[in-house]
Write a protein that holds these residues in place. Structure first.
Motif, PDB file in Angstrom:
ATOM      1  N   ASN A  18       0.842  -1.191   0.000  1.00 38.06           N
ATOM      2  CA  ASN A  18       0.000   0.000   0.000  1.00 38.06           C
ATOM      3  C   ASN A  18       0.879   1.243   0.000  1.00 38.06           C
ATOM      4  OD1 ASN A  18      -2.530  -1.348   0.129  1.00 38.06           O
ATOM      5  ND2 ASN A  18      -2.196  -1.743   2.317  1.00 38.06           N
ATOM      6  N   ILE A  19       0.637   2.114  -0.952  1.00 34.93           N
ATOM      7  CA  ILE A  19       1.349   3.382  -0.984  1.00 34.93           C
ATOM      8  C   ILE A  19       0.317   4.503  -1.022  1.00 34.93           C
ATOM      9  CG2 ILE A  19       3.400   2.434  -2.089  1.00 34.93           C
ATOM     10  CD1 ILE A  19       2.417   3.450  -4.717  1.00 34.93           C
ATOM     11  N   SER A  20       0.760   5.717  -0.788  1.00 36.70           N
ATOM     12  CA  SER A  20      -0.172   6.837  -0.685  1.00 36.70           C
ATOM     13  C   SER A  20      -0.852   7.117  -2.025  1.00 36.70           C
ATOM     14  CB  SER A  20       0.555   8.081  -0.187  1.00 36.70           C
ATOM     15  OG  SER A  20       1.574   8.448  -1.083  1.00 36.70           O
ATOM     16  N   ASP A  21      -1.897   7.882  -1.966  1.00 38.96           N
ATOM     17  CA  ASP A  21      -2.783   8.082  -3.111  1.00 38.96           C
ATOM     18  C   ASP A  21      -2.075   8.666  -4.329  1.00 38.96           C
ATOM     19  OD1 ASP A  21      -5.089   8.233  -4.596  1.00 38.96           O
ATOM     20  OD2 ASP A  21      -5.686  10.173  -3.784  1.00 38.96           O
ATOM     21  N   HIS A  24       3.681   9.057  -6.911  1.00 36.80           N
ATOM     22  CA  HIS A  24       4.191   8.656  -8.218  1.00 36.80           C
ATOM     23  C   HIS A  24       5.707   8.446  -8.212  1.00 36.80           C
ATOM     24  CE1 HIS A  24       0.356  10.693  -9.084  1.00 36.80           C
ATOM     25  NE2 HIS A  24       0.267   9.882 -10.118  1.00 36.80           N
ATOM     26  N   ASN A  25       6.379   8.922  -7.183  1.00 36.65           N
ATOM     27  CA  ASN A  25       7.839   8.881  -7.177  1.00 36.65           C
ATOM     28  C   ASN A  25       8.423   7.752  -6.337  1.00 36.65           C
ATOM     29  OD1 ASN A  25       8.218  11.201  -8.849  1.00 36.65           O
ATOM     30  ND2 ASN A  25       7.632  12.488  -7.103  1.00 36.65           N
ATOM     31  N   SER A  26       7.584   6.880  -5.839  1.00 38.60           N
ATOM     32  CA  SER A  26       8.109   5.760  -5.062  1.00 38.60           C
ATOM     33  C   SER A  26       8.895   4.815  -5.976  1.00 38.60           C
ATOM     34  CB  SER A  26       6.970   4.990  -4.391  1.00 38.60           C
ATOM     35  OG  SER A  26       6.259   4.215  -5.344  1.00 38.60           O
ATOM     36  N   GLU A  27       9.844   4.110  -5.406  1.00 42.82           N
ATOM     37  CA  GLU A  27      10.660   3.181  -6.187  1.00 42.82           C
ATOM     38  C   GLU A  27       9.807   2.065  -6.787  1.00 42.82           C
ATOM     39  OE1 GLU A  27      13.764   3.405  -7.259  1.00 42.82           O
ATOM     40  OE2 GLU A  27      13.682   5.406  -6.344  1.00 42.82           O
ATOM     41  N   ILE A  28       8.751   1.658  -6.067  1.00 39.39           N
ATOM     42  CA  ILE A  28       7.864   0.619  -6.588  1.00 39.39           C
ATOM     43  C   ILE A  28       7.188   1.092  -7.871  1.00 39.39           C
ATOM     44  CG2 ILE A  28       5.701  -0.624  -6.161  1.00 39.39           C
ATOM     45  CD1 ILE A  28       6.479  -0.809  -3.235  1.00 39.39           C
ATOM     46  N   VAL A  29       6.661   2.307  -7.855  1.00 38.83           N
ATOM     47  CA  VAL A  29       5.968   2.842  -9.029  1.00 38.83           C
ATOM     48  C   VAL A  29       6.943   3.042 -10.186  1.00 38.83           C
ATOM     49  CG1 VAL A  29       4.696   4.837  -9.927  1.00 38.83           C
ATOM     50  CG2 VAL A  29       4.128   3.889  -7.680  1.00 38.83           C
ATOM     51  N   ALA A 173      -2.263   2.377 -11.945  1.00 38.11           N
ATOM     52  CA  ALA A 173      -2.778   3.725 -12.180  1.00 38.11           C
ATOM     53  C   ALA A 173      -1.688   4.763 -11.928  1.00 38.11           C
ATOM     54  CB  ALA A 173      -3.992   3.987 -11.294  1.00 38.11           C
ATOM     55  N   LEU A 174      -0.925   4.591 -10.858  1.00 40.51           N
ATOM     56  CA  LEU A 174       0.155   5.530 -10.550  1.00 40.51           C
ATOM     57  C   LEU A 174       1.295   5.396 -11.557  1.00 40.51           C
ATOM     58  CD1 LEU A 174       0.319   5.317  -6.651  1.00 40.51           C
ATOM     59  CD2 LEU A 174      -0.788   7.059  -8.065  1.00 40.51           C
ATOM     60  N   ALA A 175       1.595   4.151 -11.962  1.00 38.87           N
ATOM     61  CA  ALA A 175       2.673   3.950 -12.936  1.00 38.87           C
ATOM     62  C   ALA A 175       2.329   4.588 -14.278  1.00 38.87           C
ATOM     63  CB  ALA A 175       2.942   2.459 -13.105  1.00 38.87           C
ATOM     64  N   ILE A 176       1.065   4.576 -14.653  1.00 38.05           N
ATOM     65  CA  ILE A 176       0.622   5.218 -15.894  1.00 38.05           C
ATOM     66  C   ILE A 176       0.794   6.731 -15.805  1.00 38.05           C
ATOM     67  CG2 ILE A 176      -1.430   5.710 -17.309  1.00 38.05           C
ATOM     68  CD1 ILE A 176      -2.389   2.841 -16.615  1.00 38.05           C
ATOM     69  N   SER A 180      -4.496   9.775  -9.413  1.00 39.88           N
ATOM     70  CA  SER A 180      -4.763   9.067  -8.164  1.00 39.88           C
ATOM     71  C   SER A 180      -4.738   7.565  -8.409  1.00 39.88           C
ATOM     72  CB  SER A 180      -6.139   9.474  -7.612  1.00 39.88           C
ATOM     73  OG  SER A 180      -6.556   8.593  -6.581  1.00 39.88           O
ATOM     74  N   LYS A 181      -4.324   6.827  -7.382  1.00 45.59           N
ATOM     75  CA  LYS A 181      -4.361   5.371  -7.500  1.00 45.59           C
ATOM     76  C   LYS A 181      -5.787   4.842  -7.575  1.00 45.59           C
ATOM     77  CE  LYS A 181      -4.179   4.211  -2.530  1.00 45.59           C
ATOM     78  NZ  LYS A 181      -3.384   3.541  -1.464  1.00 45.59           N
TER      79      LYS A 181
END
Length: 332
Positions: A18-21, A24-29, A173-176, A180-181
């Motif tokens: 779970n990441i915040s809404d 977009h800059n998290s390493e996972i995304v 959704a965030l990777a695109i 918002s996720k």
């Protein structure tokens, strides 16, 4: 650096979390974006609280138990109209241009189970009842197979995978690059979710003579989460030499409880080709049988699928016409 080493580094292991809404800059995304925009495949690690490796092993155990039943018994559990239940060995030919015989695999389709008296029942929207093995006083062989346990395990797996896939859609959704996720949430109020048990025979594949465990294809839908046993065989088609050539590369099976995820044609369409739906196939070495369980996760039947604004560069036009998720699948 060799093509294969480059490829292996481009297929990351991504932890479902779970990441915040709007993170977009998290390493996972970022890692997810790189995978989706290059090879269209990645490994997905999930928390055991979402689904445990022991439970996935149990699903494989039950899958083997069903496919070990005699052929005539398996054929009784099929609904070709709604595409549920059993599909026989060689019945499917995914790459007819290059195959001399059908895929050397058999399968079993399971979806959300809607009885004919349910308000959700609508075969035109792919909603209806599953078909399940049933014990019978007249069939001693089938009575050695625990039909009730089998159904319970498959329904529980289907439920757990729907939850996992929905969490993944939010990351996508965030990777695109959507704001918002939760962007896709309303499009998944009644998702189309199809579980398929697969059993590959130990017939050796021979591509030069048109014999494949599973013919080359891309998936039609949005996203596929694949559980597989320890047997190799999955290959994906990747470009090399700046796209001038292609080659087939092996995708090693992940540990039980980690999924191999690929994007489908629907998401490539939604993103105007920014995210990749990659052609893949399965070859058998002939040394052993192979079991896998793809889970196909799609939006609501009536969800509108059209090019997302964030996927259009300045001056660029949509490559695909507007459609719906259901029409996209049926047209395929």
């Amino acid at each position: 650096m060799s093509t294969e080493n480059t490829f292996q580094k481009s297929v990351p292991r991504i932890r479902l979390s779970n990441i915040s809404d709007d993170d977009h800059n998290s390493e996972i995304v970022k890692s997810l974006y790189r995978a989706c925009s290059t090879v269209g495949f990645f490994y997905l690690e999930v928390d055991p609280s979402d689904i445990s490796p022991d439970f996935v092993s149990k699903v494989f155990e039950q899958s083997r138990a069903f496919f070990n039943l005699p052929e005539h018994m398996k054929r009784k559990v099929s609904d070709p109209v709604l595409n549920r239940g059993y599909t026989a060995m060689f019945e499917e030919t995914l790459d007819p241009k290059h195959q001399s015989i059908g895929d050397t695999k058999e399968g079993y389709y399971i979806a959300d189970d809607f009885s004919v008296d349910s308000e959700m029942y609508n075969p035109s929207k792919l909603r209806g009842p599953n078909v399940w093995p049933r014990n019978s006083n007249n069939d001693e062989e089938l009575n050695s197979f625990d039909c009730i346990l089998w159904k319970d395990v498959m329904e529980e797996y289907h439920k757990k995978m729907k939850s996992i896939a929905f969490k993944l859609v939010r990351l996508l959704a965030l990777a695109i690059g959507l704001p918002s996720k939760h962007y896709f949430d309303d499009m998944f109020s009644n998702p189309m979710a199809f579980l398929r048990l697969l059993h590959y025979s130990n017939q050796k594949s021979d591509p030069n003579n048109g014999v494949f465990a599973c013919g080359a294809h891309s998936d039609y839908g949005m996203v596929t989460l694949l559980a597989t046993d320890e047997q190799p065989g999955l290959q994906i088609l990747v470009e090399k030499n700046d796209g001038e050539e292609t080659e087939w590369l092996d995708l090693p099976p992940p540990p039980i409880g980690t999924f191999c995820v690929n994007l489908g044609d629907m998401l490539e369409r939604w993103t105007n080709g920014k995210f990749k739906s990659t052609v893949h196939r399965v070859l058998s070495s002939g040394e052993s049988e192979r079991y896998s369980i793809p889970f196909f996760y799609e939006p609501d039947f009536d969800a509108v699928v059209e090019c997302l604004d964030v996927c259009l560069s300045e001056g660029e036009n949509p490559k695909y016409p507007k459609t719906t998720a259901g029409a996209h699948l049926i047209d395929k």
